[in-house]
Design a protein around this motif. Sequence first.
Motif, PDB file in Angstrom:
ATOM      1  N   HIS A   1      56.116 -42.439  16.542  1.00 39.41           N
ATOM      2  CA  HIS A   1      55.428 -41.619  15.544  1.00 39.41           C
ATOM      3  C   HIS A   1      54.217 -42.358  14.991  1.00 39.41           C
ATOM      4  O   HIS A   1      54.235 -43.572  14.824  1.00 39.41           O
TER       5      HIS A   1
ATOM      6  N   SER B   1      51.676 -43.517  12.089  1.00 37.75           N
ATOM      7  CA  SER B   1      51.745 -43.799  10.657  1.00 37.75           C
ATOM      8  C   SER B   1      50.729 -42.917   9.934  1.00 37.75           C
ATOM      9  O   SER B   1      49.824 -42.340  10.556  1.00 37.75           O
TER      10      SER B   1
ATOM     11  N   ASP C   1      58.900 -33.752  12.682  1.00 36.08           N
ATOM     12  CA  ASP C   1      59.732 -34.891  13.104  1.00 36.08           C
ATOM     13  C   ASP C   1      59.180 -36.192  12.541  1.00 36.08           C
ATOM     14  O   ASP C   1      59.850 -37.215  12.560  1.00 36.08           O
ATOM     15  N   ASN C   2      57.943 -36.158  12.089  1.00 37.74           N
ATOM     16  CA  ASN C   2      57.275 -37.316  11.496  1.00 37.74           C
ATOM     17  C   ASN C   2      56.936 -36.990  10.038  1.00 37.74           C
ATOM     18  O   ASN C   2      55.854 -37.274   9.542  1.00 37.74           O
ATOM     19  N   TYR C   3      57.890 -36.384   9.374  1.00 38.39           N
ATOM     20  CA  TYR C   3      57.680 -35.765   8.066  1.00 38.39           C
ATOM     21  C   TYR C   3      57.052 -36.709   7.043  1.00 38.39           C
ATOM     22  O   TYR C   3      56.047 -36.368   6.415  1.00 38.39           O
ATOM     23  N   GLU C   4      57.622 -37.878   6.844  1.00 37.75           N
ATOM     24  CA  GLU C   4      57.147 -38.779   5.785  1.00 37.75           C
ATOM     25  C   GLU C   4      55.691 -39.172   6.002  1.00 37.75           C
ATOM     26  O   GLU C   4      54.889 -39.157   5.059  1.00 37.75           O
ATOM     27  N   ASN C   5      55.322 -39.507   7.232  1.00 35.62           N
ATOM     28  CA  ASN C   5      53.950 -39.922   7.509  1.00 35.62           C
ATOM     29  C   ASN C   5      52.964 -38.762   7.429  1.00 35.62           C
ATOM     30  O   ASN C   5      51.841 -38.922   6.942  1.00 35.62           O
ATOM     31  N   VAL C   6      53.372 -37.595   7.899  1.00 39.25           N
ATOM     32  CA  VAL C   6      52.512 -36.413   7.793  1.00 39.25           C
ATOM     33  C   VAL C   6      52.283 -36.069   6.325  1.00 39.25           C
ATOM     34  O   VAL C   6      51.153 -35.809   5.897  1.00 39.25           O
TER      35      VAL C   6
ATOM     36  N   ASN D   1      63.519 -30.247   7.766  1.00 43.10           N
ATOM     37  CA  ASN D   1      62.208 -30.685   7.292  1.00 43.10           C
ATOM     38  C   ASN D   1      61.288 -29.510   6.994  1.00 43.10           C
ATOM     39  O   ASN D   1      60.393 -29.630   6.156  1.00 43.10           O
TER      40      ASN D   1
END
Length: 185
Positions: free
Chosen positions: A1, A3, A33-38, A68
């Motif tokens: 993923h 950052s 699937d890359n929720y926090e970084n998005v 998510n």
Amino acid sequence: HMSAAEIISQFLAVDESDCLTNAVFMGMGEPLDNYENVMRAIEILTADWGFAWSPKRITVSTIGVLANLKRYLDECRCHLAVSLHDPFAQERLEIMPVQGAWPIQDVIDLIKQYDFTGQRRVSFEYTMFAGFNDTKAHADVDEGLECNGRADAHAKEHVVGTARLKADAEAVDNDDHKQQHYHKA
């Protein structure tokens, strides 16, 4: 993923980055699937101390990762685009195996719980494959495809219009064939 910093660096790497007006998160893997970084990248794009963009200038595209997706709908005011590509569950499963994990009807049922009557929009992405998901029957399906009383008219009109164009083209081809056959007799 990727950052959040890598996502933001993609914006800055564009020569015309100071002229960008809108952004769609897609094509870098499933954004949810890359929720926090998005979400961190969206925060940087929308914060006064960052790019100061309106959330209405950003769309997140998803296949419908339910847990998510719920978080996104609760926590973010950006637009949403859902990869539909086929309204029939079994056919959608053939081209999108994710249908087995997150059925489109479950995704739509979740979306229906949210208000899209203001400026935040939801749209449905639809890629047509000749002879597979491009018929009038596909275009006519609207059961369950409405979100709080209004379907994504643009997507539906595109599918309906394309199905009609295809039907018209087939009719012309059939007429040409009949005429050729008639002249041969």
